[in-house]
Scaffold this motif. Sequence first.
Motif, PDB file in Angstrom:
ATOM      1  N   ASP A  48      -4.452  -6.472  54.295  1.00  9.50           N
ATOM      2  CA  ASP A  48      -3.775  -7.409  53.405  1.00  9.50           C
ATOM      3  C   ASP A  48      -4.727  -7.928  52.333  1.00  9.50           C
ATOM      4  O   ASP A  48      -5.917  -7.690  52.355  1.00  9.50           O
ATOM      5  CB  ASP A  48      -3.200  -8.576  54.226  1.00  9.50           C
ATOM      6  N   THR A  49      -4.166  -8.678  51.399  1.00 17.00           N
ATOM      7  CA  THR A  49      -4.955  -9.170  50.273  1.00 17.00           C
ATOM      8  C   THR A  49      -5.909 -10.257  50.721  1.00 17.00           C
ATOM      9  O   THR A  49      -5.497 -11.219  51.361  1.00 17.00           O
ATOM     10  CB  THR A  49      -4.016  -9.742  49.197  1.00 17.00           C
ATOM     11  N   LEU A  50      -7.180 -10.101  50.378  1.00 12.38           N
ATOM     12  CA  LEU A  50      -8.152 -11.147  50.669  1.00 12.38           C
ATOM     13  C   LEU A  50      -8.284 -12.068  49.470  1.00 12.38           C
ATOM     14  O   LEU A  50      -8.176 -13.277  49.580  1.00 12.38           O
ATOM     15  CB  LEU A  50      -9.505 -10.523  51.004  1.00 12.38           C
ATOM     16  N   LEU A  51      -8.506 -11.461  48.311  1.00 16.92           N
ATOM     17  CA  LEU A  51      -8.664 -12.247  47.098  1.00 16.92           C
ATOM     18  C   LEU A  51      -7.833 -11.634  45.994  1.00 16.92           C
ATOM     19  O   LEU A  51      -7.755 -10.416  45.882  1.00 16.92           O
ATOM     20  CB  LEU A  51     -10.141 -12.300  46.680  1.00 16.92           C
ATOM     21  N   ALA A  52      -7.200 -12.481  45.222  1.00 13.58           N
ATOM     22  CA  ALA A  52      -6.396 -11.985  44.106  1.00 13.58           C
ATOM     23  C   ALA A  52      -6.799 -12.682  42.825  1.00 13.58           C
ATOM     24  O   ALA A  52      -6.919 -13.904  42.794  1.00 13.58           O
ATOM     25  CB  ALA A  52      -4.912 -12.217  44.387  1.00 13.58           C
ATOM     26  N   MET A  53      -7.038 -11.889  41.795  1.00  8.69           N
ATOM     27  CA  MET A  53      -7.204 -12.428  40.446  1.00  8.69           C
ATOM     28  C   MET A  53      -5.815 -12.408  39.823  1.00  8.69           C
ATOM     29  O   MET A  53      -5.229 -11.339  39.672  1.00  8.69           O
ATOM     30  CB  MET A  53      -8.143 -11.549  39.625  1.00  8.69           C
ATOM     31  N   GLN A  54      -5.286 -13.567  39.497  1.00  8.18           N
ATOM     32  CA  GLN A  54      -3.921 -13.621  38.965  1.00  8.18           C
ATOM     33  C   GLN A  54      -3.941 -14.086  37.512  1.00  8.18           C
ATOM     34  O   GLN A  54      -4.160 -15.248  37.234  1.00  8.18           O
ATOM     35  CB  GLN A  54      -3.082 -14.580  39.824  1.00  8.18           C
ATOM     36  N   ASP A  55      -3.720 -13.133  36.613  1.00  6.97           N
ATOM     37  CA  ASP A  55      -3.674 -13.431  35.180  1.00  6.97           C
ATOM     38  C   ASP A  55      -4.858 -14.248  34.700  1.00  6.97           C
ATOM     39  O   ASP A  55      -4.711 -15.176  33.916  1.00  6.97           O
ATOM     40  CB  ASP A  55      -2.384 -14.200  34.843  1.00  6.97           C
ATOM     41  N   VAL A  56      -6.026 -13.915  35.193  1.00  7.28           N
ATOM     42  CA  VAL A  56      -7.192 -14.734  34.856  1.00  7.28           C
ATOM     43  C   VAL A  56      -7.635 -14.465  33.425  1.00  7.28           C
ATOM     44  O   VAL A  56      -7.929 -13.332  33.048  1.00  7.28           O
ATOM     45  CB  VAL A  56      -8.353 -14.454  35.825  1.00  7.28           C
ATOM     46  N   THR A  57      -7.641 -15.537  32.652  1.00  7.77           N
ATOM     47  CA  THR A  57      -8.145 -15.475  31.283  1.00  7.77           C
ATOM     48  C   THR A  57      -9.282 -16.469  31.155  1.00  7.77           C
ATOM     49  O   THR A  57      -9.193 -17.582  31.660  1.00  7.77           O
ATOM     50  CB  THR A  57      -7.027 -15.825  30.280  1.00  7.77           C
ATOM     51  N   LEU A  58     -10.331 -16.036  30.503  1.00  7.98           N
ATOM     52  CA  LEU A  58     -11.446 -16.948  30.282  1.00  7.98           C
ATOM     53  C   LEU A  58     -11.878 -16.829  28.836  1.00  7.98           C
ATOM     54  O   LEU A  58     -12.168 -15.737  28.345  1.00  7.98           O
ATOM     55  CB  LEU A  58     -12.622 -16.606  31.205  1.00  7.98           C
ATOM     56  N   GLN A  59     -11.869 -17.973  28.146  1.00  9.53           N
ATOM     57  CA  GLN A  59     -12.266 -17.970  26.742  1.00  9.53           C
ATOM     58  C   GLN A  59     -13.481 -18.849  26.546  1.00  9.53           C
ATOM     59  O   GLN A  59     -13.579 -19.933  27.112  1.00  9.53           O
ATOM     60  CB  GLN A  59     -11.130 -18.511  25.872  1.00  9.53           C
ATOM     61  N   PHE A  60     -14.408 -18.356  25.755  1.00  9.65           N
ATOM     62  CA  PHE A  60     -15.497 -19.213  25.278  1.00  9.65           C
ATOM     63  C   PHE A  60     -15.246 -19.399  23.790  1.00  9.65           C
ATOM     64  O   PHE A  60     -15.544 -18.517  23.001  1.00  9.65           O
ATOM     65  CB  PHE A  60     -16.852 -18.548  25.479  1.00  9.65           C
ATOM     66  N   GLY A  61     -14.685 -20.529  23.433  1.00  5.80           N
ATOM     67  CA  GLY A  61     -14.330 -20.700  22.027  1.00  5.80           C
ATOM     68  C   GLY A  61     -13.370 -19.598  21.627  1.00  5.80           C
ATOM     69  O   GLY A  61     -12.327 -19.416  22.240  1.00  5.80           O
ATOM     70  N   GLY A  62     -13.740 -18.818  20.609  1.00  5.33           N
ATOM     71  CA  GLY A  62     -12.857 -17.761  20.150  1.00  5.33           C
ATOM     72  C   GLY A  62     -13.028 -16.463  20.936  1.00  5.33           C
ATOM     73  O   GLY A  62     -12.220 -15.547  20.816  1.00  5.33           O
ATOM     74  N   LEU A  63     -14.064 -16.392  21.732  1.00  5.53           N
ATOM     75  CA  LEU A  63     -14.337 -15.148  22.441  1.00  5.53           C
ATOM     76  C   LEU A  63     -13.542 -15.081  23.736  1.00  5.53           C
ATOM     77  O   LEU A  63     -13.627 -15.976  24.570  1.00  5.53           O
ATOM     78  CB  LEU A  63     -15.842 -15.058  22.748  1.00  5.53           C
ATOM     79  N   VAL A  64     -12.762 -14.013  23.864  1.00  8.80           N
ATOM     80  CA  VAL A  64     -12.006 -13.839  25.101  1.00  8.80           C
ATOM     81  C   VAL A  64     -12.822 -12.955  26.041  1.00  8.80           C
ATOM     82  O   VAL A  64     -12.904 -11.756  25.863  1.00  8.80           O
ATOM     83  CB  VAL A  64     -10.635 -13.200  24.821  1.00  8.80           C
ATOM     84  N   ALA A  65     -13.430 -13.579  27.048  1.00  8.42           N
ATOM     85  CA  ALA A  65     -14.289 -12.820  27.954  1.00  8.42           C
ATOM     86  C   ALA A  65     -13.456 -12.078  28.992  1.00  8.42           C
ATOM     87  O   ALA A  65     -13.768 -10.955  29.370  1.00  8.42           O
ATOM     88  CB  ALA A  65     -15.277 -13.752  28.639  1.00  8.42           C
ATOM     89  N   LEU A  66     -12.400 -12.699  29.464  1.00  7.48           N
ATOM     90  CA  LEU A  66     -11.470 -12.047  30.380  1.00  7.48           C
ATOM     91  C   LEU A  66     -10.062 -12.288  29.844  1.00  7.48           C
ATOM     92  O   LEU A  66      -9.725 -13.401  29.464  1.00  7.48           O
ATOM     93  CB  LEU A  66     -11.580 -12.629  31.791  1.00  7.48           C
ATOM     94  N   ASP A  67      -9.273 -11.235  29.831  1.00  6.12           N
ATOM     95  CA  ASP A  67      -7.958 -11.314  29.211  1.00  6.12           C
ATOM     96  C   ASP A  67      -6.900 -10.917  30.232  1.00  6.12           C
ATOM     97  O   ASP A  67      -6.696  -9.743  30.501  1.00  6.12           O
ATOM     98  CB  ASP A  67      -7.939 -10.376  27.983  1.00  6.12           C
ATOM     99  N   SER A  68      -6.235 -11.904  30.819  1.00  8.48           N
ATOM    100  CA  SER A  68      -5.173 -11.675  31.809  1.00  8.48           C
ATOM    101  C   SER A  68      -5.547 -10.602  32.825  1.00  8.48           C
ATOM    102  O   SER A  68      -4.840  -9.611  32.969  1.00  8.48           O
ATOM    103  CB  SER A  68      -3.860 -11.258  31.131  1.00  8.48           C
ATOM    104  N   VAL A  69      -6.630 -10.809  33.495  1.00  5.26           N
ATOM    105  CA  VAL A  69      -7.079  -9.810  34.468  1.00  5.26           C
ATOM    106  C   VAL A  69      -6.328 -10.017  35.787  1.00  5.26           C
ATOM    107  O   VAL A  69      -6.259 -11.123  36.311  1.00  5.26           O
ATOM    108  CB  VAL A  69      -8.596  -9.912  34.686  1.00  5.26           C
ATOM    109  N   ASN A  70      -5.774  -8.943  36.269  1.00  2.00           N
ATOM    110  CA  ASN A  70      -5.065  -8.944  37.542  1.00  2.00           C
ATOM    111  C   ASN A  70      -5.630  -7.868  38.436  1.00  2.00           C
ATOM    112  O   ASN A  70      -5.654  -6.709  38.053  1.00  2.00           O
ATOM    113  CB  ASN A  70      -3.581  -8.608  37.328  1.00  2.00           C
TER     114      ASN A  70
END
Lengths: 310, 382
Positions: free
Chosen positions: A54-76
Motif C-alpha cells: 500500500d501507499t506509504l507516502l504520497a506527493m499530492q499536487d505538490v507545488t513549490l515556488q520561490f518567488g517567480g521560480l517554480v521549483a516543483l509544479d503539481s508533482v504527484n
Amino acid sequence: MSEDVTAADQPEVPAEGGIVAEVARMSPAELAAHEAEVAEAVAPDREIEVAVGDTLLAMQDVTLQFGGLVALDSVNFEIRRGEILGLIGPNGAGKTTCFNVMTGVYRPTSGQVVLEDRPLGKRKRHEITQLGIARTFQNIRLFGEMTTLENVVVGADARHKTSVLGALARVPRHHREEREAVERGMALLEFVGIADRAADKAKNLPYGYQRRLEIARALATEPKLLCLDEPAAGFNPAEKEELMGLIRKIRGDGYTVLLIEHDMRLVMGVTDRIVVLEFGKKIAEGVPAEIRDNPAVIAAYLGVPDDGAA
Amino acid sequence: MNAHHTASPPAKVSGMQTMRDKWNSLSRVQQWAVLIPLVVLIYLLPVLNPPLLTTEPNYNFPIAMFDVARYALIAIGLNVVVGQAGLLDLGYVGFFAVGAYVAALFTSPDSMLHKLPYLAVLPLAVVVTMFFGVILGAPTLRLRGDYLAIVTLGFGEMVRLLADQVPALRGNSGFQTVGHPPGTRADGTALFNQTDGKPWYWLAVTLVIGVLLLVGNLERSRVGRAWVAIREDEAVAEIMGVPTFKYKIWAFVIGAAIGGLSGALYAGQIGFVNNQKFDVTTSVLFLAAVVLGGSGNKVGVMLGAFVIAYLPLRFSGIAEYKYLIFGLALIVLMLFRPQGLLGARQRLLAKGREAYQRLLGRPEQISSDSSLVAEPGKEAGA
C-alpha cells in the motif's frame, strides 16, 4: 522463515560484511525471502512489511515556488511500502527539492505530502523525522567533531524519551536507552560496514565511510521511508556495486527507500519503479524497463536513445 | 584486544591526547584514586598557601583562590552555552548580575525584601536566572551566530542599565551588607566574612564540583549529544530528529542558572552589590576564559578561568595591562591553537567504548568485515 538461505553461508552474524556481496548476487525474489533474518540484527522491534504494497507516502499536487521560480509544479507520485523508488532527472529538475519538501525543510506552496494517510502539514522537521522519514545529504553533512558512533546515536535519540531532568538525574530509563542506542548503533555500523572506525571522528573518515555513515545515521532514526540523495556520488564502479547491495539489504530489512541518483546503471539495477522529473514536473513514471524506453525521458535526460542503458 | 588496536588508525597524537587516552583507559576506581587526593589538595590550597603560587603580599591568597573558583564556575556555565551548544553569548554577565541582585535584594538590609537567609537565596537566584534565561532565549534563539551574539550583548547592557535606572535597584549606591551563610567562630565573628576567604573558597569549590557532576551528566546523555549536534550543524540536527529550539533553550537556561549561582556567591563574599561590576568587559573576560581554556572542554575552561582570574592577582605588575596581555594571548592562541589550551574532547560514549572493545575482541568477524569494506574507503579517499 528463510534460514536456509543465510544459515548455509553465514552461520554467525547476518549483518556481516560478506553478505553485501552475497546479497548483491541475489534476485529480488530471493531477497524478499531472506529479509527477516537480517532485519533482526538491525531493527529488532520493527514491524516488517517488505511486500511492495500500500501507499506509504504520497506527493499530492505538490507545488513549490520561490518567488517567480517554480521549483516543483503539481508533482504527484506515490511511494509504496517496501519498494525502492528511484527519483531521477537532469540537474536542476527538482529532485533534492522533493526531498526538502518531504522532510519539512520547505513547505509546499500548494498541495500536500501525505505519510500513511496523515498530511505532514505544518509539522516541524524533527517531528517529521519522528513520524518516520529520514534522509541523507548529497553533500555529506555529518557532525564532524563527533565520533562515528555518536553520529549514529544522535539519530537513535530521535526515538528516545529521556527528558533533560531525567538525564540530569541519570534515571534508569536514561541508562537503558543509552545502552540500547549504543548496541543498535554498533549493529548499524556493522550493517553498513564501517564498525571498525566507530571511535574515530566523523570528519576523519574516508569519503566512502562518510557516505555509509550518513546512511547508518538516517537508519538509526528508525524511518519508515529512507531518502538517499545521490549516495553513490564520487564512487567508483566497484563501490557502486557494493552500494547497490547495501540498498537492497536495507530494503530487505523492511525499509522503504527513495533514491535520487545520477548513475543510470545503478538506478536501473536497484529500483523497483522510477519517477522522472524535469523542470519541476513529473514527465514519466514506471518500472525501469519502461523508463528506459520512454521517449520523453530519453529526450529529456538520456540524450541518445542507444545510450539508454549505459 | 590490544593486538587489534591496529584496526583503528593512529590519529595525530599530541601530548595532551596521550594523557587523555591514558586517563580514559584507567578504570573508574583508578580514576577516583587520582581524583580524590587531587580534590583534597585543591580544598587545602588556601591553607597551604604554597610559596610560588601565593599572591601575597599584594592580594589575600584565599580570596584570590575564591575568585578563581568563582570564575571556574562561571566558565563552566558559559561553556554549556558557547562550548557545547555553540551559541555565542556576549551578555553572560547579565545572568551573573541577576544572580547577584537576587542575593542582594533578599538579604541586604538596604532592601525592603531582606527576609531570606543567604543559603535559601542561592537556589532562588538559580530559579530566577533560569526564568531570565527563558525570557531572553525564547525570542532570540531563532537567531544564529552573529545576530545572537549582538542580541545577547544587548541583554547584558539592559540588565546593567536597569540596575542604573530602576530606583528599587539603588544604582550606584547599591546594597550594603549582603547576607552570608550561617555559622560563627570561637571569637563570635561570623564564619563567612569579608576578610577570610577560606570558607567562601570551600563553598565555591563544593559548588563547582556539584555543578561539574550535574553538567557532566547532561553532557554524557542525549542532551549533550543534541547540543554538540546543534553546534556542528543545526539544520541537520533538526532533520535527524533533534528538537533544536528546545535544546537551545535548555542550554541557555542551564548556563543562566550557573551564572546566577556564581553571581549570588560573588555578592555574598564581597558583601556589596551595585551597578559598577557588570559591564561588557566582564562578559568578554568570562568569554575569554572559555575560549582560552578550550571551548567545549570542562577541564579546559576551568584552566582558562584560572589563567584569567589568577594571573593578574599573582603578578600585580601586569594587572593594569591585563586586557592587553589577554588580547595578545588570545590572538597568539587563535593562530597556533584555535581549539584553546585543552581542545574539546574526542571520546567514544562511555558504553560505546565497551561495545567497541567487544567488537575489537572478535577478530574473525571484524577482520573479514573491514578487509571487505576498507578498500572502497581508501580508494574513494585517494
